[in-house]
Motif scaffolding. Structure first.
Motif, PDB file in Angstrom:
ATOM      1  N   LEU A 171      -1.041  28.051  78.435  1.00 41.51           N
ATOM      2  CA  LEU A 171      -2.375  28.642  78.385  1.00 41.51           C
ATOM      3  C   LEU A 171      -3.481  27.679  77.985  1.00 41.51           C
ATOM      4  CD1 LEU A 171      -1.352  31.946  76.565  1.00 41.51           C
ATOM      5  CD2 LEU A 171      -1.686  31.599  79.021  1.00 41.51           C
ATOM      6  N   ASN A 172      -3.125  26.632  77.229  1.00 37.29           N
ATOM      7  CA  ASN A 172      -4.205  25.834  76.618  1.00 37.29           C
ATOM      8  C   ASN A 172      -3.891  24.341  76.671  1.00 37.29           C
ATOM      9  OD1 ASN A 172      -6.694  25.576  75.308  1.00 37.29           O
ATOM     10  ND2 ASN A 172      -5.729  25.515  73.296  1.00 37.29           N
ATOM     11  N   LEU A 173      -3.403  23.848  77.793  1.00 36.57           N
ATOM     12  CA  LEU A 173      -3.063  22.434  77.931  1.00 36.57           C
ATOM     13  C   LEU A 173      -4.338  21.594  77.933  1.00 36.57           C
ATOM     14  CD1 LEU A 173      -0.821  20.367  78.302  1.00 36.57           C
ATOM     15  CD2 LEU A 173      -1.079  20.631  80.784  1.00 36.57           C
ATOM     16  N   GLN A 174      -4.458  20.703  76.933  1.00 34.43           N
ATOM     17  CA  GLN A 174      -5.669  19.904  76.783  1.00 34.43           C
ATOM     18  C   GLN A 174      -5.443  18.408  76.978  1.00 34.43           C
ATOM     19  OE1 GLN A 174      -7.758  20.822  73.133  1.00 34.43           O
ATOM     20  NE2 GLN A 174      -7.080  22.952  73.189  1.00 34.43           N
ATOM     21  N   ALA A 175      -4.186  17.941  76.878  1.00 37.74           N
ATOM     22  CA  ALA A 175      -3.934  16.496  76.942  1.00 37.74           C
ATOM     23  C   ALA A 175      -2.605  16.218  77.628  1.00 37.74           C
ATOM     24  CB  ALA A 175      -3.940  15.893  75.538  1.00 37.74           C
ATOM     25  N   ILE A 176      -2.602  15.205  78.511  1.00 37.03           N
ATOM     26  CA  ILE A 176      -1.381  14.728  79.147  1.00 37.03           C
ATOM     27  C   ILE A 176      -1.328  13.214  78.994  1.00 37.03           C
ATOM     28  CG2 ILE A 176      -0.049  14.542  81.278  1.00 37.03           C
ATOM     29  CD1 ILE A 176      -1.354  17.032  82.297  1.00 37.03           C
ATOM     30  N   THR A 177      -0.178  12.719  78.551  1.00 33.05           N
ATOM     31  CA  THR A 177       0.036  11.278  78.404  1.00 33.05           C
ATOM     32  C   THR A 177       1.204  10.855  79.277  1.00 33.05           C
ATOM     33  OG1 THR A 177      -0.788  11.244  76.128  1.00 33.05           O
ATOM     34  CG2 THR A 177       0.636   9.426  76.798  1.00 33.05           C
ATOM     35  N   PHE A 178       0.983   9.808  80.079  1.00 34.11           N
ATOM     36  CA  PHE A 178       2.043   9.234  80.905  1.00 34.11           C
ATOM     37  C   PHE A 178       2.450   7.899  80.299  1.00 34.11           C
ATOM     38  CE2 PHE A 178      -0.402  11.916  83.791  1.00 34.11           C
ATOM     39  CZ  PHE A 178       0.591  12.617  84.462  1.00 34.11           C
ATOM     40  N   SER A 179       3.653   7.839  79.739  1.00 28.89           N
ATOM     41  CA  SER A 179       4.152   6.576  79.221  1.00 28.89           C
ATOM     42  C   SER A 179       5.307   6.057  80.061  1.00 28.89           C
ATOM     43  CB  SER A 179       4.597   6.723  77.760  1.00 28.89           C
ATOM     44  OG  SER A 179       5.560   7.734  77.629  1.00 28.89           O
ATOM     45  N   SER A 180       5.549   6.725  81.199  1.00 28.38           N
ATOM     46  CA  SER A 180       6.603   6.301  82.111  1.00 28.38           C
ATOM     47  C   SER A 180       6.059   5.288  83.105  1.00 28.38           C
ATOM     48  CB  SER A 180       7.137   7.519  82.874  1.00 28.38           C
ATOM     49  OG  SER A 180       8.092   7.140  83.835  1.00 28.38           O
ATOM     50  N   SER A 181       6.835   4.237  83.379  1.00 24.75           N
ATOM     51  CA  SER A 181       6.413   3.186  84.313  1.00 24.75           C
ATOM     52  C   SER A 181       6.610   3.664  85.743  1.00 24.75           C
ATOM     53  CB  SER A 181       7.210   1.904  84.061  1.00 24.75           C
ATOM     54  OG  SER A 181       6.975   1.425  82.761  1.00 24.75           O
ATOM     55  N   ALA A 182       5.684   4.478  86.197  1.00 26.96           N
ATOM     56  CA  ALA A 182       5.756   5.036  87.543  1.00 26.96           C
ATOM     57  C   ALA A 182       4.368   4.978  88.170  1.00 26.96           C
ATOM     58  CB  ALA A 182       6.258   6.479  87.490  1.00 26.96           C
ATOM     59  N   GLU A 183       4.335   5.136  89.480  1.00 23.99           N
ATOM     60  CA  GLU A 183       3.048   5.198  90.155  1.00 23.99           C
ATOM     61  C   GLU A 183       2.369   6.524  89.835  1.00 23.99           C
ATOM     62  OE1 GLU A 183       2.880   4.254  94.223  1.00 23.99           O
ATOM     63  OE2 GLU A 183       3.829   2.287  94.012  1.00 23.99           O
ATOM     64  N   PRO A 184       1.062   6.587  89.964  1.00 24.76           N
ATOM     65  CA  PRO A 184       0.339   7.822  89.630  1.00 24.76           C
ATOM     66  C   PRO A 184       0.877   9.010  90.426  1.00 24.76           C
ATOM     67  CG  PRO A 184      -1.201   6.018  89.971  1.00 24.76           C
ATOM     68  CD  PRO A 184       0.137   5.515  90.394  1.00 24.76           C
ATOM     69  N   PRO A 185       1.057  10.161  89.780  1.00 22.09           N
ATOM     70  CA  PRO A 185       1.520  11.368  90.479  1.00 22.09           C
ATOM     71  C   PRO A 185       0.371  11.999  91.251  1.00 22.09           C
ATOM     72  CG  PRO A 185       1.161  11.860  88.166  1.00 22.09           C
ATOM     73  CD  PRO A 185       0.888  10.388  88.332  1.00 22.09           C
ATOM     74  N   ARG A 186       0.035  11.432  92.382  1.00 21.34           N
ATOM     75  CA  ARG A 186      -1.164  11.855  93.118  1.00 21.34           C
ATOM     76  C   ARG A 186      -1.061  13.305  93.577  1.00 21.34           C
ATOM     77  NH1 ARG A 186       0.224   6.477  94.471  1.00 21.34           N
ATOM     78  NH2 ARG A 186      -1.362   4.999  93.718  1.00 21.34           N
ATOM     79  N   ASP A 187       0.100  13.692  94.122  1.00 22.05           N
ATOM     80  CA  ASP A 187       0.283  15.098  94.515  1.00 22.05           C
ATOM     81  C   ASP A 187       0.319  15.996  93.278  1.00 22.05           C
ATOM     82  OD1 ASP A 187       0.390  14.389  97.177  1.00 22.05           O
ATOM     83  OD2 ASP A 187       2.583  14.214  97.215  1.00 22.05           O
ATOM     84  N   GLY A 188       0.882  15.476  92.194  1.00 20.85           N
ATOM     85  CA  GLY A 188       0.912  16.252  90.960  1.00 20.85           C
ATOM     86  C   GLY A 188      -0.473  16.520  90.418  1.00 20.85           C
ATOM     87  N   PHE A 189      -1.356  15.519  90.466  1.00 22.08           N
ATOM     88  CA  PHE A 189      -2.740  15.707  90.032  1.00 22.08           C
ATOM     89  C   PHE A 189      -3.411  16.816  90.854  1.00 22.08           C
ATOM     90  CE2 PHE A 189      -3.177  11.077  88.385  1.00 22.08           C
ATOM     91  CZ  PHE A 189      -2.668  11.472  87.169  1.00 22.08           C
ATOM     92  N   LYS A 190      -3.169  16.797  92.166  1.00 18.46           N
ATOM     93  CA  LYS A 190      -3.779  17.821  93.022  1.00 18.46           C
ATOM     94  C   LYS A 190      -3.248  19.201  92.681  1.00 18.46           C
ATOM     95  CE  LYS A 190      -4.349  14.514  96.827  1.00 18.46           C
ATOM     96  NZ  LYS A 190      -3.904  14.131  98.198  1.00 18.46           N
ATOM     97  N   ALA A 191      -1.952  19.271  92.368  1.00 13.53           N
ATOM     98  CA  ALA A 191      -1.372  20.563  91.993  1.00 13.53           C
ATOM     99  C   ALA A 191      -1.963  21.073  90.689  1.00 13.53           C
ATOM    100  CB  ALA A 191       0.153  20.426  91.871  1.00 13.53           C
ATOM    101  N   LEU A 192      -2.165  20.177  89.713  1.00 17.93           N
ATOM    102  CA  LEU A 192      -2.790  20.595  88.456  1.00 17.93           C
ATOM    103  C   LEU A 192      -4.196  21.121  88.696  1.00 17.93           C
ATOM    104  CD1 LEU A 192      -1.794  17.766  85.920  1.00 17.93           C
ATOM    105  CD2 LEU A 192      -1.123  20.153  85.807  1.00 17.93           C
ATOM    106  N   ALA A 193      -4.917  20.470  89.619  1.00 17.18           N
ATOM    107  CA  ALA A 193      -6.307  20.878  89.887  1.00 17.18           C
ATOM    108  C   ALA A 193      -6.378  22.265  90.511  1.00 17.18           C
ATOM    109  CB  ALA A 193      -6.977  19.852  90.795  1.00 17.18           C
ATOM    110  N   LEU A 194      -5.295  22.695  91.185  1.00 19.99           N
ATOM    111  CA  LEU A 194      -5.290  24.032  91.780  1.00 19.99           C
ATOM    112  C   LEU A 194      -5.136  25.117  90.725  1.00 19.99           C
ATOM    113  CD1 LEU A 194      -3.104  23.396  94.961  1.00 19.99           C
ATOM    114  CD2 LEU A 194      -5.596  23.655  94.820  1.00 19.99           C
ATOM    115  N   ASN A 195      -4.648  24.738  89.547  1.00 21.37           N
ATOM    116  CA  ASN A 195      -4.567  25.674  88.432  1.00 21.37           C
ATOM    117  C   ASN A 195      -5.901  25.607  87.686  1.00 21.37           C
ATOM    118  OD1 ASN A 195      -4.119  26.776  85.797  1.00 21.37           O
ATOM    119  ND2 ASN A 195      -1.916  26.484  86.058  1.00 21.37           N
ATOM    120  N   LYS A 196      -6.746  26.577  87.905  1.00 21.64           N
ATOM    121  CA  LYS A 196      -8.113  26.523  87.371  1.00 21.64           C
ATOM    122  C   LYS A 196      -8.139  26.434  85.861  1.00 21.64           C
ATOM    123  CE  LYS A 196     -10.423  28.873  91.197  1.00 21.64           C
ATOM    124  NZ  LYS A 196     -11.299  30.015  91.592  1.00 21.64           N
TER     125      LYS A 196
END
Length: 610
Positions: free
Chosen positions: A97-122
């Motif tokens: 309900l109240n996700l305010q911060a995400i930290t990526f400490s994994s050595s991976a390429e940016p989750p571009r599709d994941g970012f788009k999916a998060l943006a669909l959740n208003k």
């Protein structure tokens, strides 16, 4: 309305209690969640952070369903780099309900599709305030545009740009184009952090950030690319002049190019009315720039000048002016590393202007001695934290501690003292330090070759409030046995780090007898400790949670189950050799809410195995 029975304790009150437990040690929530369904429900509500790694990925849907009030998620190092998009997608589909911060400490390429999916959740799109991409690789301009489009309400953003490449790949770069697009869309941005060696930004990026992000408070540039940097004095000056809300500025550049203008624009720091924290590295630390800050008299609370090797004498006068100008506000001071020029007399010259300091870091100033300790504890009555390790490595004054009158004063505010790897520190000097600072709570004397059992025990007696002690690498054995008749000395000790010491089973027995409130014990690489000594500690330290035993050759992995049965409070065991443990045994430990072998495993994994 239903009548509440006598003695009923409302959920709100329990929630406050559980919040306090979380602040002390979040693992306590696991225990209280087993008491009743009511406590399980309340403990689920007060858990605010979640760590995701390979162990927790299979259980992530259950975790997200259980902990719906999570505010912060850390996606840690995973072997499944290709699945990071899937992890972020699962988060986007959850009911958090109240996700305010995400930290990526994994050595991976940016989750571009994941970012788009998060943006669909208003809900997540509007509430996400902090995005830390410091662990991601191959970030480029298009990623900055995507981030700005997906999360327009971001307030804090951290970007790492490093030259991680596979065969024949061209390194991803961040340029002014990406930063311009980012700055034009993130109107709520308050903190920006760029780090890495493929960050090819110029003054234009700084100008764009200052112009578009009017709420900007903190700018951190850690660009350690070899060769020429493209940020000039003009860009830095523009930021300082045109960011009225700027409170913190960190500049870690190999060099700062001179101004391209032939005329002067005055002192830019006169506009920094709210600048509370200033950090400068290497070539940026010049007498000219320090004087400009001193003349402007900003309300600095924190000052860090780093990496000025070979140039301290040039900046000493300017530094003295700056400390004098900020004397009433400055609380934290850090002066460089690997410095051969700063000596006791230099500190004595600065000391009259350090009266309000609460924290001083003089680590790796090789010519400083105990005279500096005496000077600072006298002139800084508010001092709470002092770090001055790696001293005396090249000093000629190793026997300077001879006059006891140097230690007749008291500093009752000092809580944290780190004097690790100090060549001249002997027992009598350490004891005198304890006499001056009787209220110490943290003491680090690791790798000090002249210390013995006598000095350690005596400083613990003089400073009974010590809760954390680091004696890694000392040639000590029975640290607590000398005063075995005094049982009150070590009641407050909760953390003991004693890696690579000469501690044996007798020493372990005394730890168990004297340190009954111990919670964390690290005796890794202690070759003389056996199963018998370990069990002495486990049986007697009733609150023990973490014990580190890696490379203890005489400790058998067969002892681990007995340890857990003898001390149910254990939550983490780092065994002598992880290869000796079967998956069945590891899972058995997890069923008791105790991690074994993989200290990076999330606490949240074990809590679902009940």
């Amino acid at each position: 309305m239903k009548k509440q029975r006598h003695g009923y304790f409302p959920d709100d009150c329990w929630e406050l209690i559980f919040q306090k437990l979380r602040e002390d040690d979040e693992r306590d929530l696991h225990s209280v969640s087993l008491v009743s369904k009511r406590f399980l429900s309340i403990s689920n509500r007060v858990k605010l952070s979640l760590k995701v790694n390979d162990k927790t990925i299979p259980l992530l849907p259950n975790l997200l369903q259980r902990f719906r009030h999570i505010e912060s998620i850390v996606i840690d190092d995973t072997d499944s780099h290709n699945d990071i998009d899937g992890v972020v997608h699962q988060i986007s589909q959850s009911g958090v309900l109240n996700l305010q911060a995400i930290t990526f400490s994994s050595s991976a390429e940016p989750p571009r599709d994941g970012f788009k999916a998060l943006a669909l959740n208003k809900n997540m799109k509007n509430k996400l305030k902090v995005l830390d991409c410091s662990g991601l690789i191959s970030i480029q301009d298009d990623d900055l545009v995507l981030i700005a489009d997906c999360f327009p309400r971001l307030e804090e953003l951290r970007i790492s740009a490093s030259d991680y490449m596979c065969d024949d790949e061209v390194a991803a770069r961040i340029t002014d184009d990406g930063v311009d697009a980012l700055a034009s869309k993130l109107k709520e941005l308050k903190k920006i952090d760029f780090e890495g060696n493929t960050c090819f930004i110029t003054d234009q990026s700084l100008i764009s950030l200052s112009t578009n992000c009017v709420k900007l408070r903190e700018i951190n540039l850690r660009i350690y690319r070899g060769g020429q940097d493209f940020v000039t004095e003009d860009g830095v000056d523009f930021v300082v002049q045109h960011s009225p809300n700027l409170t913190s500025l960190l500049l870690q550049l190999r060099s700062l190019q001179p101004s391209t203008f032939s005329f002067t624009i005055g002192n830019p720091f006169t506009h920094a009315k709210n600048l509370h924290s200033l950090t400068m590295f290497q070539e940026l630390v010049t007498d000219k720039r320090i004087c400009l800050v001193a003349k402007a008299r900003p309300p600095l609370k924190k000052l860090e000048l780093m990496g000025f090797m070979g140039r301290y004498r040039e900046i000493h006068g300017a530094l003295k002016l700056l400390l004098q100008a900020c004397q009433s506000t400055l609380e934290e001071l850090t002066l460089g590393v690997w410095c051969f020029e700063l000596e006791d007399t230099g500190i004595a010259d600065l000391a009259p202007y350090l009266s309000n300091l609460t924290s001083i870091d003089l680590h790796e100033h090789f010519h400083l001695t105990c005279v500096t300790f005496c000077t600072l504890t006298k002139y800084c009555p508010s001092l709470q934290k002092l770090k001055m390790g790696l001293m005396g490595k090249y000093s000629r004054g190793q026997e300077i501690d001879t006059l006891s009158q140097d230690y007749t004063h008291k500093n009752y505010r000092m809580r944290h003292l780190d004097i690790c790897e100090t060549m001249w520190l002997n027992d009598s000097t350490l004891i005198n330090f304890g006499r001056v600072c009787p209220n110490l709570q943290f003491l680090c004397v690791r790798e000090c070759p002249r210390l013995t059992n006598v000095g350690i025990v005596e400083v613990l007696r003089r400073c009974p409030e010590i809760t954390q002690l680091n004696i890694n690498g000392l040639q000590v054995s029975d640290v607590f046995g000398r005063y075995s008749d005094d049982h009150s000395v070590l009641l407050n000790l909760k953390t003991l780090k004693a890696r690579g010491t000469e501690i044996d089973d007798n020493g372990m027995a005394m730890i168990g007898t004297r340190c009954r409130n111990l919670r964390y014990l690290d005796i890794g690489d202690c070759e003389k400790v056996t199963d018998k000594g370990v069990m002495e500690v486990v049986r007697n330290c009733q609150r023990l949670r973490d014990i580190i035993l890696d490379d203890c050759e005489k400790v058998s992995s067969c002892t681990l189950p007995l340890m857990l049965l003898s001390r149910p409070s254990l939550r983490n065991i780092d065994p002598p050799c992880i290869d000796d443990l079967s998956k069945q045994l590891i899972n058995l430990f997890l069923s008791f809410n105790c991690r074994v072998g993989d200290s990076s495993m999330s606490n949240d994994f074990s809590c679902l195995l009940h």
